[in-house]
Motif scaffolding. Structure first.
Motif: not given
Length: 467
Positions: A33-38, A166
């Motif tokens: 996962t990346l971006a706090d799970g996003a 992003d």
């Protein structure tokens, strides 16, 4: 090229459905996962990302799937779940298609592109350990050099998605150029074209017959020192690709408005009303929706976008607004906190077919309302020969031609009304609003004579001298 596959479902993909989709490669593949799970990534055994899946977005604005994908869905809200396949393995594209196909099958939706949909298990047979891992740090970036972040896209229309936003933000923060590489059949949405308009960012077209060229300027390009740069002759001149010069006259046009407003920074300020007024005057309705990226997913709400801008202040806020499907209309708005207050910079484009007349007669009344109620500083209206759907092809398009220019009453007073009302070339502005402090509305032409640019330039030079 990397491939994007999108699942469009009437229900939100829940955790069991997402897990079922992520098992498209069987039990041997891993999850990250990346971006706090996003962002969830389906990874090879060595941790290399094969498919990156963004958090589902609820699209509540009618016509967005048709605008961006040419893929209409049933009436009502739809969940947009986008999967991006990397080039690390030949199986990655089929893995993305299987992930999306599984979501659509369980939730009763569809997949774009339709031919990508499958529910097959796609085992990883490529030895990815022999392929160098690109150190991009961003799932949207395919190549990263000291000066450039390259995004490779193979879709008919490149929108300013959260992926791309992003990537642009990260590249800008690192003082890198963002360069998007596409086939020659790809088009850009208006927000994406705006984002790539200024160098060092580029739209790079990879043409099988003509090599690389800039999709906005036509300059022939080559890869040199870690970036795409123009090919220059001995005199330092760049050439224009023949493919870029090919144009077809369709009779379609775009009406373009560029306006700036300024407001006192008080607690009762509501942003977006100037943009809403422009939509109502020119389309007969308020915008259908707004968002900070494409697809535009939120129903139109001046209160909600004001709350967002206030929460982000003093940082600027950039957003997109879109009209209803029956009239192509798309706007970008930048909210900026300044020492004088709060400024809105708005660009609005509307599309018209060969047999449709742009509502030029409505512009004067719009200018009067913007000045009286919405803090107008300046408004420039122009016409251009371009696609009705507001997308930009990788071909030469004529520049817009000015039609009118308006000074808000505060700006006219700052310049000095006696001189502002008597510009050169015999221009006679229409006085809008109270006689004591009018806004000034200058006619420049009907949008067909390029000489209007010279007239506009002389007008602005005169006004700047008086200011």
């Amino acid at each position: 090229m990397t491939k994007d596959v999108i699942a469009l479902t009437p229900k939100m993909p829940d955790l069991p459905t997402l897990i079922a989709g992520l098992y498209a490669g069987g039990p041997d593949l891993g999850i990250n996962t990346l971006a706090d799970g996003a962002v969830v990534q389906l990874c090879a055994p060595d941790g290399r990302p094969l498919v990156s899946v963004e958090a589902p977005i609820l699209i509540q604005v009618p016509g967005e799937t048709a605008r961006l994908l040419g893929h209409a869905v049933k009436e009502g809200p739809v969940w947009w779940t986008e999967a991006r396949a990397s080039t690390a393995a030949a199986e990655a594209e089929r893995l993305a298609g299987s992930f999306a196909g599984r979501l659509a099958t369980v939730l009763g939706g569809t997949v774009w592109p339709p031919e990508a949909a499958t529910t097959d298990v796609v085992p990883l047979t490529t030895d990815v350990s022999a392929i160098p891992i690109p150190a991009t740090g961003n799932p949207a970036v395919d190549i990263l050099t000291a000066t450039t972040a390259v995004v490779i896209q193979d879709r008919p229309l490149v929108a300013t998605t959260t992926w791309l936003s992003d990537a642009l933000r990260t590249a800008t923060a690192a003082d890198r150029a963002l360069q998007i590489v596409t086939p020659p059949t790809t088009r850009l949405t208006l927000p994406t074209r705006t984002a790539l308009r200024g160098l060092p960012n580029r739209w790079v077209v990879q043409d099988p017959e003509h090599g690389y060229y800039d999709g906005l300027s036509g300059a022939v390009l080559h890869w040199k020192n870690g970036t795409f740069t123009p090919v220059r002759d001995e005199d330092g001149a760049a050439s224009v690709a023949d493919a870029f010069k090919t144009t077809a006259e369709t009779g379609e046009r775009q009406l373009l408005l560029t306006l700036r407003t300024q407001h006192p920074a008080d607690a009762d300020l509501v942003l977006g009303r100037a943009l809403e007024a422009a939509f109502r005057h020119l389309t007969g309705a308020a915008p259908a929706g707004w968002s900070t990226a494409e697809p535009v997913n939120l129903p139109w709400s001046t209160r909600q976008l004001t709350d967002l801008a206030r929460a982000r202040a003093p940082r600027p806020t950039w957003l997109i607004a879109v009209g209803h499907p029956d009239r192509p209309a798309l706007a970008t708005m930048r909210v900026l906190r300044t020492t004088a207050g709060v400024e809105e910079g708005i660009t609005l484009a509307l599309g018209y077919g060969a047999n449709e007349a742009p509502p030029l007669q409505a512009v004067e009344a719009l200018a009067a309302e913007l000045d009286a109620e919405h803090g107008l500083v300046t408004l420039l209206t122009a016409l251009r020969a371009a696609r009705r759907d507001l997308s930009a092809p990788a071909q030469l398009e004529p520049p817009p031609i000015p039609v009118t220019f308006t000074l808000g009453h505060d700006e006219a007073r700052r310049i000095a009304p006696p001189r502002a009302e008597h510009p050169p070339l015999g221009l006679t502005p229409t006085r809008l609003g109270p006689p004591a402090e009018p806004a000034l509305h200058y006619p420049l032409g009907d949008g067909t004579d390029p000489q209007a640019w010279s007239t506009f330039q002389q007008l602005t030079q005169h006004l700047k001298r008086q200011a």
